[in-house]
Write a protein that holds these residues in place. Structure first.
Motif, PDB file in Angstrom:
ATOM      1  N   LEU A  20       0.815  -1.217   0.000  1.00  0.00           N
ATOM      2  CA  LEU A  20       0.000   0.000   0.000  1.00  0.00           C
ATOM      3  C   LEU A  20       0.846   1.264   0.000  1.00  0.00           C
ATOM      4  N   GLN A  21       2.160   1.115   0.135  1.00  0.00           N
ATOM      5  CA  GLN A  21       3.025   2.276   0.264  1.00  0.00           C
ATOM      6  C   GLN A  21       3.670   2.610  -1.078  1.00  0.00           C
ATOM      7  N   ASN A  22       3.435   3.820  -1.536  1.00  0.00           N
ATOM      8  CA  ASN A  22       4.043   4.251  -2.797  1.00  0.00           C
ATOM      9  C   ASN A  22       5.481   4.709  -2.607  1.00  0.00           C
ATOM     10  N   HIS A  23       5.905   4.846  -1.375  1.00  0.00           N
ATOM     11  CA  HIS A  23       7.245   5.330  -1.089  1.00  0.00           C
ATOM     12  C   HIS A  23       7.940   4.357  -0.143  1.00  0.00           C
ATOM     13  N   THR A  24       9.026   4.735   0.368  1.00  0.00           N
ATOM     14  CA  THR A  24       9.899   4.087   1.357  1.00  0.00           C
ATOM     15  C   THR A  24      11.092   3.385   0.726  1.00  0.00           C
ATOM     16  N   PHE A  25      11.067   3.043  -0.560  1.00  0.00           N
ATOM     17  CA  PHE A  25      12.240   2.424  -1.161  1.00  0.00           C
ATOM     18  C   PHE A  25      12.643   3.127  -2.451  1.00  0.00           C
ATOM     19  N   CYS A  26      12.577   4.456  -2.411  1.00  0.00           N
ATOM     20  CA  CYS A  26      13.062   5.297  -3.500  1.00  0.00           C
ATOM     21  C   CYS A  26      14.227   6.125  -2.966  1.00  0.00           C
ATOM     22  N   ASP A  27      15.117   6.521  -3.854  1.00  0.00           N
ATOM     23  CA  ASP A  27      16.274   7.322  -3.430  1.00  0.00           C
ATOM     24  C   ASP A  27      15.847   8.565  -2.665  1.00  0.00           C
ATOM     25  N   GLU A  28      14.829   9.281  -3.191  1.00  0.00           N
ATOM     26  CA  GLU A  28      14.429  10.541  -2.560  1.00  0.00           C
ATOM     27  C   GLU A  28      13.885  10.317  -1.149  1.00  0.00           C
ATOM     28  N   ASP A  29      13.239   9.183  -0.922  1.00  0.00           N
ATOM     29  CA  ASP A  29      12.739   8.890   0.418  1.00  0.00           C
ATOM     30  C   ASP A  29      13.885   8.653   1.392  1.00  0.00           C
ATOM     31  N   HIS A  30      14.904   7.948   0.933  1.00  0.00           N
ATOM     32  CA  HIS A  30      16.008   7.646   1.841  1.00  0.00           C
ATOM     33  C   HIS A  30      16.903   8.847   2.091  1.00  0.00           C
ATOM     34  N   ARG A  31      16.871   9.807   1.198  1.00  0.00           N
ATOM     35  CA  ARG A  31      17.574  11.065   1.498  1.00  0.00           C
ATOM     36  C   ARG A  31      16.872  11.810   2.627  1.00  0.00           C
ATOM     37  N   VAL A  32      15.545  11.758   2.651  1.00  0.00           N
ATOM     38  CA  VAL A  32      14.798  12.385   3.748  1.00  0.00           C
ATOM     39  C   VAL A  32      14.994  11.610   5.041  1.00  0.00           C
ATOM     40  N   LEU A  33      14.852  10.300   4.990  1.00  0.00           N
ATOM     41  CA  LEU A  33      15.018   9.483   6.191  1.00  0.00           C
ATOM     42  C   LEU A  33      16.409   9.641   6.795  1.00  0.00           C
ATOM     43  N   ASP A  34      17.385   9.865   5.945  1.00  0.00           N
ATOM     44  CA  ASP A  34      18.759   9.967   6.407  1.00  0.00           C
ATOM     45  C   ASP A  34      18.991  11.204   7.270  1.00  0.00           C
ATOM     46  N   ARG A  35      18.075  12.162   7.229  1.00  0.00           N
ATOM     47  CA  ARG A  35      18.243  13.374   8.034  1.00  0.00           C
ATOM     48  C   ARG A  35      17.873  13.160   9.497  1.00  0.00           C
ATOM     49  N   PHE A  36      17.174  12.097   9.798  1.00  0.00           N
ATOM     50  CA  PHE A  36      16.757  11.838  11.179  1.00  0.00           C
ATOM     51  C   PHE A  36      17.860  11.100  11.921  1.00  0.00           C
ATOM     52  N   ASP A  37      18.197  11.595  13.108  1.00  0.00           N
ATOM     53  CA  ASP A  37      19.175  10.890  13.942  1.00  0.00           C
ATOM     54  C   ASP A  37      18.572   9.638  14.578  1.00  0.00           C
ATOM     55  N   TRP A  38      17.275   9.678  14.836  1.00  0.00           N
ATOM     56  CA  TRP A  38      16.598   8.546  15.468  1.00  0.00           C
ATOM     57  C   TRP A  38      15.522   7.996  14.540  1.00  0.00           C
ATOM     58  N   MET A  39      15.580   6.693  14.317  1.00  0.00           N
ATOM     59  CA  MET A  39      14.522   5.992  13.595  1.00  0.00           C
ATOM     60  C   MET A  39      14.023   4.854  14.477  1.00  0.00           C
ATOM     61  N   ILE A  40      12.714   4.735  14.587  1.00  0.00           N
ATOM     62  CA  ILE A  40      12.099   3.597  15.271  1.00  0.00           C
ATOM     63  C   ILE A  40      11.455   2.740  14.194  1.00  0.00           C
ATOM     64  N   LEU A  41      11.812   1.478  14.146  1.00  0.00           N
ATOM     65  CA  LEU A  41      11.419   0.618  13.028  1.00  0.00           C
ATOM     66  C   LEU A  41      10.712  -0.624  13.541  1.00  0.00           C
ATOM     67  N   ARG A  42       9.603  -0.930  12.893  1.00  0.00           N
ATOM     68  CA  ARG A  42       8.901  -2.190  13.175  1.00  0.00           C
ATOM     69  C   ARG A  42       8.626  -2.885  11.850  1.00  0.00           C
ATOM     70  N   SER A  43       8.988  -4.165  11.790  1.00  0.00           N
ATOM     71  CA  SER A  43       8.789  -4.916  10.553  1.00  0.00           C
ATOM     72  C   SER A  43       8.700  -6.394  10.866  1.00  0.00           C
ATOM     73  N   ASP A  44       7.926  -7.101  10.042  1.00  0.00           N
ATOM     74  CA  ASP A  44       7.903  -8.553  10.099  1.00  0.00           C
ATOM     75  C   ASP A  44       8.398  -9.152   8.791  1.00  0.00           C
ATOM     76  N   SER A  45       9.088  -8.331   7.981  1.00  0.00           N
ATOM     77  CA  SER A  45       9.435  -8.710   6.609  1.00  0.00           C
ATOM     78  C   SER A  45      10.937  -8.839   6.414  1.00  0.00           C
ATOM     79  N   TYR A  46      11.301  -9.566   5.382  1.00  0.00           N
ATOM     80  CA  TYR A  46      12.682  -9.613   4.936  1.00  0.00           C
ATOM     81  C   TYR A  46      12.882  -8.482   3.916  1.00  0.00           C
ATOM     82  N   PHE A  47      12.841  -7.249   4.432  1.00  0.00           N
ATOM     83  CA  PHE A  47      12.903  -6.096   3.534  1.00  0.00           C
ATOM     84  C   PHE A  47      14.320  -5.821   3.041  1.00  0.00           C
TER      85      PHE A  47
END
Length: 562
Positions: free
Chosen positions: A266-293
């Motif tokens: 359902l997510q159109n983003h999260t694995f594009c270069d531009e998304d990871h440039r934004v995510l990279d600006r955060f010092d803290w990430m909280i992640l929850r997953s049940d996948s082999y992403f």
């Protein structure tokens, strides 16, 4: 042997103790006991010929297991994956597991991966719990202060906090993926060790801890709908892609990254270069997953060069990182060692059969058992049996009898009961025709049968982890489609399994009993769509990425292969 004949033969089920007597446990006095046992048995063999054949087979097995099962060439550091800087007594499995895995690993470790792991360990020691850097970072996080979105305003130490979800197999897949993400982004992994996971795994990094301190302010209440999730931040204009400007030039103190399988499509983003440039600006990430992403990280162009250097063989990612990260704690390792040394070590060959029945789509026992029989028969994994307990032809000598141990791993007991009854009651048919020299002695074992999955119970998870490792020590394995538990076991082993094919519910039968996957890699069941600004198409990534294939058990899924 036909399935119906195996079913009839299974009717006579002997006590479990009769099977347990087949595998003797070697103790500290094994050498002395061996001498005392060997002399009368040799005399008996000399006087009585074939009457002592069974005992000689047992002697051969006892002698085999009483000696060291470690090949002299066993690589304790797994090709440089593991650091030698640990107290071995605190984690017996760290250097002992290599003695039981097939040697050598099918995947050489790249020097660059070794270098990256040592660099990561140094960074974790510098920034991990208990350090001044960690305390400063948590203080800023706890204050709730927003910080500049400028790319050069990142903190000295940056973190990804992993929160568990679903069963043990899913957790191990997502934790390896999270660690790979940390390697690529210079973050430190902190693991929320909930009570049901306490003590399951040893610390993987020397001189520090990967456990999230108990006073960390944010661990509960996150979901795909959380305002703090990256997708919702993007939707609400809290963060924006490069070129669109930044929301007030500031970022919240942390971002929540939700990568649950049912939401990825359902997510159109999260694995594009531009998304990871934004995510990279955060010092803290909280992640929850049940996948082999981890598979999806290979779709991000910015990470590809680094991934190529770390993993020249794309099918080695979980195999290498799983062996690096996961070391069963001493309590779990005790279960593994006792069972392996007592029942499996002396066998000439070990076959693991893992059966996972999902309650929501429960395959009837008779249907699944028939499929297991077809798979093992068609691929020569188990010998056929006669309709008698009498061995075919001349009884084999101790030097020619082949002992095969079958490890059944399932929440249900019925599969063990039936297989055990078949091979206890009936002799195996000689292979190659004529004479009994090709007869096999088949012993069937099942470590536990909890009935239902209880992820919330630590003892259940301990048994599950022990059985994952026991499966990984087998020479060949049969696993169940869709099973993350099975993925982890065969990937740790570096074995392509015989995977039981999904059932055709209209026919109540699988057309093909089992298939061999293209690689040992786990499957990403629900890959996200890739509609990126720089690439507006949503083409099937398999069509443009040479090392990706769709999964044999999940047609829409993706997996890495070579």
């Amino acid at each position: 042997m036909d399935a119906d004949k195996m079913e009839e033969a299974a009717a006579a089920h002997p006590p479990e103790m009769s099977e347990k007597r087949r595998g003797l446990i070697a103790g500290p006095g094994a050498a002395t006991v061996l001498v005392l046992v060997a002399l009368p048995l040799m005399l008996l063999s000399y006087l009585c010929g074939n009457l002592a054949a069974d005992s000689v087979v047992h002697l051969r097995r006892f002698k085999w297991s009483s000696s060291s099962t470690t090949p002299e060439s066993a690589d304790r550091l797994l090709g440089g994956l593991l650091s030698p800087d640990f107290d071995e007594a605190t984690c017996l499995s760290r250097y002992e597991a290599s003695r039981r895995w097939k040697q050598p690993s099918p995947f050489p470790v790249s020097p660059y991966l070794v270098e990256r792991l040592r660099r990561y360990e140094a960074n974790h020691r510098r920034c991990g719990p208990g350090t001044a850097q960690y305390q400063d970072a948590v203080a800023q996080h706890r204050s709730g202060r927003r910080h500049s979105a400028a790319a050069d305003d990142r903190g000295e130490c940056r973190y990804v906090v992993w929160l568990p979800i679903q069963g043990l197999g899913n957790r191990m897949l997502s934790l390896v993926s999270t660690f790979l993400y940390a390697l690529l982004t210079g973050r430190v992994v902190l693991v929320d060790e909930t009570p049901e996971m306490e003590g399951l795994f040893c610390e993987p990094f020397p001189g520090t801890s990967w456990l999230l301190p108990s006073d960390f302010p944010y661990k509960r209440g996150f979901s795909a709908e959380s305002n703090e999730s990256y997708v919702n931040m993007l939707k609400n204009g809290v963060v924006r892609h490069d070129g669109d400007g930044d929301a007030a030039g500031e970022l919240p103190p942390y971002v929540y990254f939700h990568l649950e399988q049912i939401h990825l499509r359902l997510q159109n983003h999260t694995f594009c270069d531009e998304d990871h440039r934004v995510l990279d600006r955060f010092d803290w990430m909280i992640l929850r997953s049940d996948s082999y992403f981890a598979v999806a990280l290979f779709l991000v162009p910015a990470y590809r060069a680094e991934l190529d250097m770390m993993f020249p063989a794309k099918g080695s990612v979980f195999h290498l990182l799983g062996r690096y990260l996961f070391h069963p704690g001493n309590r779990v390792w005790g279960i593994v060692e006792r069972f392996y040394d007592g029942y499996l070590a002396a066998a000439d060959e070990r076959l693991g059969i893992q059966v996972r029945i999902v309650p929501q789509m429960a395959v009837p026992f008779e249907v699944m058992y028939e499929q297991i029989v077809r798979c093992t028969r068609e691929h020569g994994l188990l010998p056929r049996v006669t309709n008698t307990s009498e061995p075919a032809g001349v009884r084999p000598s101790s030097s020619s009898a082949k002992v095969k141990a079958v490890l059944v791993v399932s929440l249900k007991r019925e599969y063990y009961d039936k297989l055990h009854g078949v091979f206890y009651t009936n002799a195996t048919a000689a292979s190659g025709g004529g004479g009994g020299g090709g007869e096999e002695v088949v012993a069937v074992y099942q470590p536990s049968h909890d009935g239902d999955q209880h992820t919330e119970a630590r003892a259940h998870n301990e048994r599950a982890l022990a059985e994952i490792y026991l499966l990984s020590f087998c020479d060949r394995v049969v696993t169940t489609a869709w099973s993350t538990f099975g993925y982890v076991a065969h990937a740790l082993a570096g074995l392509r399994p015989w995977m039981l094919a999904p059932l055709d519910w209209d026919k109540m039968r699988a057309d093909v009993a089992c298939v061999r996957p293209a690689s040992v890699e786990p499957c990403l069941h629900s890959p996200p769509p890739l509609v990126c600004r720089a690439r507006q198409d949503d083409l099937d990534p398999v069509a443009r990425v040479p090392f990706l294939r769709h999964c044999e058990d999940v047609p829409a899924g993706l997996k890495l292969f070579d």
